[in-house]
Design a protein around this motif. Structure first.
Motif, PDB file in Angstrom:
ATOM      1  N   ALA A 211       2.054  13.247  -2.512  1.00 47.77           N
ATOM      2  CA  ALA A 211       2.471  12.752  -3.820  1.00 47.77           C
ATOM      3  C   ALA A 211       2.543  11.231  -3.851  1.00 47.77           C
ATOM      4  CB  ALA A 211       3.831  13.346  -4.195  1.00 47.77           C
ATOM      5  N   PHE A 212       2.730  10.601  -2.687  1.00 49.34           N
ATOM      6  CA  PHE A 212       2.844   9.147  -2.616  1.00 49.34           C
ATOM      7  C   PHE A 212       1.568   8.498  -2.065  1.00 49.34           C
ATOM      8  CE2 PHE A 212       7.216  10.493  -2.876  1.00 49.34           C
ATOM      9  CZ  PHE A 212       7.846   9.484  -3.594  1.00 49.34           C
ATOM     10  N   ALA A 213       0.500   9.256  -1.946  1.00 45.74           N
ATOM     11  CA  ALA A 213      -0.729   8.727  -1.368  1.00 45.74           C
ATOM     12  C   ALA A 213      -1.450   7.804  -2.347  1.00 45.74           C
ATOM     13  CB  ALA A 213      -1.658   9.872  -0.963  1.00 45.74           C
ATOM     14  N   THR A 214      -2.101   6.799  -1.797  1.00 47.14           N
ATOM     15  CA  THR A 214      -2.943   5.914  -2.582  1.00 47.14           C
ATOM     16  C   THR A 214      -4.311   6.565  -2.780  1.00 47.14           C
ATOM     17  OG1 THR A 214      -1.848   3.875  -1.868  1.00 47.14           O
ATOM     18  CG2 THR A 214      -4.148   3.686  -2.543  1.00 47.14           C
ATOM     19  N   ALA A 215      -4.795   6.575  -3.990  1.00 45.18           N
ATOM     20  CA  ALA A 215      -6.114   7.144  -4.260  1.00 45.18           C
ATOM     21  C   ALA A 215      -7.194   6.244  -3.667  1.00 45.18           C
ATOM     22  CB  ALA A 215      -6.323   7.293  -5.761  1.00 45.18           C
ATOM     23  N   PRO A 216      -8.253   6.816  -3.101  1.00 48.88           N
ATOM     24  CA  PRO A 216      -9.325   5.983  -2.544  1.00 48.88           C
ATOM     25  C   PRO A 216      -9.877   4.980  -3.538  1.00 48.88           C
ATOM     26  CG  PRO A 216      -9.632   8.277  -1.889  1.00 48.88           C
ATOM     27  CD  PRO A 216      -8.509   8.262  -2.882  1.00 48.88           C
ATOM     28  N   GLY A 217      -9.951   5.361  -4.813  1.00 47.47           N
ATOM     29  CA  GLY A 217     -10.481   4.459  -5.823  1.00 47.47           C
ATOM     30  C   GLY A 217      -9.574   3.313  -6.177  1.00 47.47           C
TER      31      GLY A 217
END
Length: 418
Positions: A211-217
């Motif tokens: 839920a706290f992950a940064t999106a690759p984009g």
């Protein structure tokens, strides 16, 4: 051509089931220095978690500084604070050993805007061609960074993801200020969990919450992103440019027993795709797992010499002599555990494999379930416990909405109009 050396997640001070790993750290750090001296990079980046604890022991501070001094003698060396590191320690280290002392060391203690310390520029050594390496840096950013006084519920995962996106956009804009595409190479270094990366399970579970992950984009578009936080070396899927986790230089737990550790050498030219050259690390003792009968262990004993060993023995009873039997067969191994293989119990709560050491939140969840709590209640309580646990190593005060609302009321008292 310019060259970058990327390393990360040293976790100096970490132990393995209370066994010291000082010899292992010394061996692998010497190997990293040798690789740097041989490869002659223009810039060295350490992408966070220099230490395993926010209050490292004096011997670990000395081990870090001796190694970093040797690296800085090769090329400018930038070290980001990770989630295990103390921003106060990094601020102190930058004061006594940073650029003001002329030692080529740069400690990044906390996030700063691009025009206030968030972007570094270094000249690359390449004969007549004058190139610059422009590096945007993002040390670990705790969710409390985005908490606002106007919020009564604290920081949500959506707040964190949006806040991180805005910080990275700001760094990208700063990178492009004065950018010369024929001369400049844009780089990004961050201690962050990017969605799609595969954790090794030796990281804290609360720090790899999807839920706290940064999106690759959301990552800034650069020639190379030097990432830290995940212990398994890997490229990040879904990123349209080169982005890699260098990983930890040692196998941190038995879930990494099959990992090949490395540092990353990156060759880059302006306007061209980079060339990635992982360099394998072999320093330090391996972690090994064995499952089978004692006779099989006896026939393969040579391959476990000099390792940390976990042995699951089939066809044996659980008695006090089993560890002695295994130790006699592999006297050169450090025996972490020797136990008979059992059938899995019905209703087992922990889902870790025998090769993994459960972290505190998982162990606490298992305890709660054993006390009769429902799965949902045990999971909810364990998640709250994990969040509290992560606060122990963070120096940013936890949000206290009621206290902040009271303070705001006192600062803006209402007065009756005459």
């Amino acid at each position: 051509m310019s060259r970058l050396l990327h390393t990360s997640d040293w976790h100096l001070g970490a132990t393995l089931y209370r066994h010291s790993r000082q010899e292992d750290f010394d061996a692998v750090l010497a190997e990293i220095v040798a690789i740097a001296q041989e490869s002659e990079p223009d810039l060295i980046v350490h992408s966070g978690d220099l230490f395993h604890s926010s209050r490292p022991a004096a011997r670990d501070l000395m081990r870090a500084m001796r190694t970093l001094d040797k690296l800085a003698a090769v090329a400018p060396t930038v070290v980001l604070a990770g989630n295990h590191d103390s921003s106060a320690y990094f601020e102190f280290l930058n004061h006594v050993s940073g650029p003001s002392r002329g030692r080529g060391l740069f400690f990044v203690d906390q996030f700063r805007p691009g025009h206030d310390g968030g972007v570094f520029t270094f000249d690359a050594r390449d004969g007549e061609q004058r190139m610059r390496m422009r590096l945007a840096v993002m040390p670990f950013v705790h969710p409390n960074h985005f908490w606002q006084r106007s919020s009564a519920s604290g920081t949500t995962s959506a707040d964190y993801v949006q806040g991180m996106r805005e910080l990275q956009e700001e760094l990208m804009q700063a990178l492009h200020d004065g950018y010369d595409p024929g001369r400049d190479i844009l780089l990004f270094a961050a201690h962050v969990f990017v969605a799609g990366a595969e954790p090794s399970h030796s990281e804290r579970a609360v720090d790899t919450d999807a839920a706290f992950a940064t999106a690759p984009g959301d990552l800034p578009v650069v020639s190379y992103a030097a990432l830290g936080h995940i212990h398994a070396p890997q490229a990040v899927p879904g990123v349209p440019f080169a982005a890699r986790y260098a990983g930890s230089p040692l196998q941190m737990d038995f879930g990494e027993a099959n990992d090949t550790k490395s540092v990353v050498i990156v060759d880059a030219d302006p306007g061209r795709p980079v060339r990635i050259l992982p360099r394998r690390l072999t320093g330090g003792r391996r972690l090994a797992c064995f499952t089978g009968p004692l006779d099989e262990l006896r026939s393969t004993a040579a391959q476990y010499e000099g390792t940390f060993l976990k042995a699951a023995i089939t066809g044996e009873d659980d008695d006090a002599l089993l560890s002695h039997k295994v130790a006699d067969i592999v006297p050169g191994a450090i025996l972490i555990d020797a136990a008979p293989v059992r059938e899995a119990a019905v209703g087992t709560v922990l889902d870790a494999t025998p090769a993994e050491e459960p972290d505190l939140p998982d162990a606490f969840r298992a305890y709660l379930a054993g006390e009769g709590l429902s799965d949902a209640a045990a999971q909810s309580t364990a998640t709250a416990f994990a969040c509290l646990l992560s606060e122990l190593d963070d120096e940013t005060p936890s949000p206290a909405p009621a206290e902040e609302l009271l303070r705001a009321a006192l600062e803006h008292t209402w007065t009756e109009t005459p």
